[in-house]
Design a protein around this motif. Structure first.
Motif, short mmCIF file in Angstrom:
data_model
loop_
_atom_site.label_atom_id
_atom_site.label_comp_id
_atom_site.label_asym_id
_atom_site.label_seq_id
_atom_site.Cartn_x
_atom_site.Cartn_y
_atom_site.Cartn_z
N THR A 153 0.84 -1.21 0.00
CA THR A 153 0.00 0.00 0.00
C THR A 153 0.86 1.25 0.00
O THR A 153 0.58 2.22 -0.72
CB THR A 153 -0.93 -0.01 1.22
OG1 THR A 153 -1.75 -1.17 1.18
CG2 THR A 153 -1.80 1.23 1.25
N PHE A 154 1.92 1.23 0.80
CA PHE A 154 2.81 2.40 0.86
C PHE A 154 3.45 2.66 -0.50
O PHE A 154 3.57 3.82 -0.93
CB PHE A 154 3.87 2.19 1.94
CG PHE A 154 4.66 3.42 2.25
CD1 PHE A 154 4.22 4.34 3.18
CD2 PHE A 154 5.87 3.67 1.61
CE1 PHE A 154 4.95 5.48 3.47
CE2 PHE A 154 6.61 4.80 1.89
CZ PHE A 154 6.15 5.71 2.82
N ARG A 155 3.89 1.63 -1.19
CA ARG A 155 4.51 1.82 -2.51
C ARG A 155 3.51 2.42 -3.50
O ARG A 155 3.87 3.29 -4.30
CB ARG A 155 5.04 0.47 -3.03
CG ARG A 155 6.34 0.02 -2.38
CD ARG A 155 6.99 -1.11 -3.17
NE ARG A 155 6.13 -2.30 -3.22
CZ ARG A 155 6.17 -3.27 -2.33
NH1 ARG A 155 7.03 -3.21 -1.31
NH2 ARG A 155 5.36 -4.32 -2.44
N ASN A 156 2.27 1.99 -3.42
CA ASN A 156 1.25 2.56 -4.30
C ASN A 156 1.04 4.04 -4.01
O ASN A 156 0.81 4.85 -4.93
CB ASN A 156 -0.06 1.79 -4.16
CG ASN A 156 0.02 0.38 -4.73
OD1 ASN A 156 0.83 0.12 -5.62
ND2 ASN A 156 -0.81 -0.52 -4.21
N TRP A 157 1.09 4.40 -2.75
CA TRP A 157 0.96 5.82 -2.40
C TRP A 157 2.11 6.63 -2.99
O TRP A 157 1.90 7.74 -3.50
CB TRP A 157 0.93 5.98 -0.88
CG TRP A 157 -0.34 5.49 -0.25
CD1 TRP A 157 -1.53 5.24 -0.87
CD2 TRP A 157 -0.55 5.19 1.14
NE1 TRP A 157 -2.47 4.80 0.04
CE2 TRP A 157 -1.90 4.76 1.27
CE3 TRP A 157 0.26 5.22 2.26
CZ2 TRP A 157 -2.44 4.39 2.50
CZ3 TRP A 157 -0.28 4.86 3.49
CH2 TRP A 157 -1.61 4.44 3.60
N LEU A 158 3.33 6.11 -2.90
CA LEU A 158 4.47 6.84 -3.46
C LEU A 158 4.32 7.05 -4.96
O LEU A 158 4.65 8.12 -5.48
CB LEU A 158 5.77 6.07 -3.17
CG LEU A 158 6.23 5.99 -1.71
CD1 LEU A 158 7.56 5.24 -1.62
CD2 LEU A 158 6.37 7.37 -1.10
N LYS A 159 3.80 6.05 -5.66
CA LYS A 159 3.65 6.15 -7.11
C LYS A 159 2.64 7.21 -7.52
O LYS A 159 2.65 7.66 -8.66
CB LYS A 159 3.26 4.80 -7.68
CG LYS A 159 4.36 3.74 -7.57
CD LYS A 159 3.88 2.38 -8.07
CE LYS A 159 4.98 1.33 -7.92
NZ LYS A 159 4.52 -0.02 -8.37
N GLU A 160 1.76 7.59 -6.57
CA GLU A 160 0.82 8.66 -6.89
C GLU A 160 1.49 10.02 -6.97
O GLU A 160 0.94 10.94 -7.58
CB GLU A 160 -0.30 8.70 -5.83
CG GLU A 160 -1.25 7.53 -5.85
CD GLU A 160 -2.40 7.72 -4.88
OE1 GLU A 160 -3.02 8.82 -4.91
OE2 GLU A 160 -2.69 6.80 -4.09
N MET A 161 2.68 10.17 -6.36
CA MET A 161 3.32 11.48 -6.29
C MET A 161 4.65 11.54 -7.03
O MET A 161 5.01 12.59 -7.59
CB MET A 161 3.57 11.87 -4.82
CG MET A 161 2.36 11.96 -3.95
SD MET A 161 2.78 12.54 -2.28
CE MET A 161 3.85 11.19 -1.74
N LEU A 162 5.42 10.46 -7.03
CA LEU A 162 6.79 10.50 -7.50
C LEU A 162 6.93 9.82 -8.86
O LEU A 162 6.24 8.83 -9.15
CB LEU A 162 7.72 9.82 -6.49
CG LEU A 162 7.66 10.30 -5.03
CD1 LEU A 162 8.70 9.58 -4.21
CD2 LEU A 162 7.84 11.81 -4.94
N ASP A 163 7.86 10.34 -9.66
CA ASP A 163 8.18 9.69 -10.92
C ASP A 163 9.26 8.62 -10.67
O ASP A 163 9.83 8.55 -9.57
CB ASP A 163 8.64 10.71 -11.96
CG ASP A 163 9.85 11.51 -11.52
OD1 ASP A 163 10.75 10.94 -10.87
OD2 ASP A 163 9.91 12.72 -11.80
#
Length: 458
Positions: A153-163
């Protein structure tokens, strides 16, 4: 010693007795020794309650309240009902550890989590692997009822903001600073690795540009912003609103003056648009690789105003002093909690053998220090209080001599120059009914002195 014959055994025997007309009378028959003995049948027959051994005892009469209506005498009311058992004490109310505006359902993605913070005016979002999501509300960290975050879940959150490049940077460096704009709010991002796993802190940045008027900042701020050159330091603890105050100062210049404003930030928080002034904002990592390189290059980019996100070391401070000496107005921040300590911190960045030259340079270039903090107000919000130092001629002399203890005394009695101490600002909040005495005392660096002021003593 007593003398005489011992009492005979017969003297110790007792005759059976019965009660007749309220009096106890002896019953003829055997005497009893160790307990009562059976009476002879003829004696039993004489008793008013006697019955034959073959006759069963009569049934007890019914209670008077069970008599029928046809019997003699009026029916007697039944006995009062037995008192009911006392009701069990109410169960203690379930403690609600959730914030009032936090939904019970887990948001579908990171944007939905940030929206909850935005709609409830929370300042920060704290997320991490093996932790429940949390928010910061009026300075307090509060949990949510949502489940513990797993790594996927945390990795999916990061992908929402970072390239992908930013994700690789975080993977290699184990930390990351940046920013991201959602449709409704901009956030400052800080990523870190911990014992439990990856974590992030998102600081919400209002889309509406703050102004000096809206923030209720003193008028001396406008005077400082109108200076053609020099150095202005805005200081305070993390989360005290330094970036907001700087944004309001830059907006004032951008709105009222025709200047070239250059900012170097890590990261960019408030995004300005050119108005009367031309404004250019650079973010470390996205628009320049190194903070020091961008600051040195700024001197060749024809700026009138330079905003430095944070003065972190001696090299950055030296460049800021040089820029202010060469005709630029420089804004910078430090993590200090009072104006006098800010000056001490600036001078303390240099070794003893350089102190004389540094004191002279700081005395000549420093225009003022605004040190601020935030506290909870009685209306359920937060308010800023300020420790304001203006570098007057008298203060310059004290800085050059290194006699900094005298500066705070000057601040307390120089309101006509726009100065004030933090205790004066805190006492004013209590006088206006905006804060409690307990709250301001907890934020004072000199609570004893402030307590005397609140009691009306000098």
């Amino acid at each position: 010693m007593m003398t005489g014959a011992a009492p005979s055994r017969g003297a110790a025997l007792r005759e059976p007795r019965r009660r007749v007309d309220g009096a106890m009378v002896a019953v003829p028959g055997d005497r009893c020794d160790h307990g009562p003995r059976s009476l002879p049948p003829e004696s039993m027959a004489e008793l008013p309650f006697a019955f034959s051994p073959s006759t069963p005892p009569p049934a007890p009469p019914p209670p008077p309240w069970e008599k029928g209506a046809g019997e003699s005498g009026s029916a007697i009311p039944g006995p009062p009902p037995l008192p009911s058992a006392p009701a069990p004490p109410p169960a203690p109310a379930r403690l609600n550890l959730e914030e009032p505006g936090t939904p019970a359902e887990t948001p579908a993605n990171l944007e939905a989590i940030v929206r909850v913070a935005f709609e409830n005016n929370y300042s920060d979002v704290h997320l991490g692997v093996a932790e429940v999501p949390r928010f910061r509300n009026r300075g307090d960290i509060v949990p949510t009822p949502w489940p513990v975050t797993d790594a996927a879940t945390f990795r999916n959150w990061l992908k929402e903001m970072l390239d992908p490049g930013q994700l690789d940077s975080f993977k290699q460096d184990k930390e990351f600073d940046g920013s991201h704009s959602f449709p409704f709010v901009r956030v400052r991002i800080n990523l870190l690795e911990t014992v439990q796993g990856s974590a992030m802190v998102l600081r919400l940045i209002p889309q509406e540009m703050p102004t000096l008027v809206n923030l209720g900042l003193p008028n001396v701020m406008k005077d400082l912003a109108a200076k053609p050159k020099g150095m202005i330091l805005v200081t305070g603890a993390t989360g005290s609103g330094k970036s907001t105050t700087l944004a309001a100062l830059i907006d004032y210049i951008n709105t009222t003056m025709k200047k070239h404003i250059l900012t170097i930030e890590d990261p960019v928080e408030f995004v300005h648009s050119s108005k009367q002034s031309l404004i250019r904002q650079r973010e470390v990592g996205s628009h320049t690789k190194l903070f020091q390189n961008a600051l040195r290059a700024a001197l060749r980019e024809d700026p009138d105003v330079i905003l430095i996100g944070e003065i972190r070391d001696q090299e950055t401070l030296s460049t800021a002093i040089k820029a202010s000496q060469t005709g630029h107005l420089v804004f910078g921040t430090l993590h200090t909690n009072s104006a006098v300590r800010t000056v001490e911190r600036v001078l303390g960045m240099y070794p003893p053998q350089e102190q004389e030259g540094v004191r002279r340079a700081v005395a000549e270039t420093l225009l003022g220090v605004i040190s601020q903090g935030l506290l909870k107000t009685t209306d359920g919000k937060r308010a800023a209080f300020h420790d304001i130092f203006i570098n007057t001629d008298a203060c310059r002399d004290y800085i050059m001599r290194g006699e900094l203890d005298e500066i705070e005394a000057i601040m307390a009695r120089s309101a006509f120059d726009g100065m004030q101490t933090a205790n004066q600002a805190l006492a004013k909040l209590v006088q206006e009914g905006r804060a409690t005495s307990e709250e301001v005392l907890s934020h004072s660096l000199k609570p004893g002195e402030l307590a005397q002021t609140l009691r009306g003593r000098t």
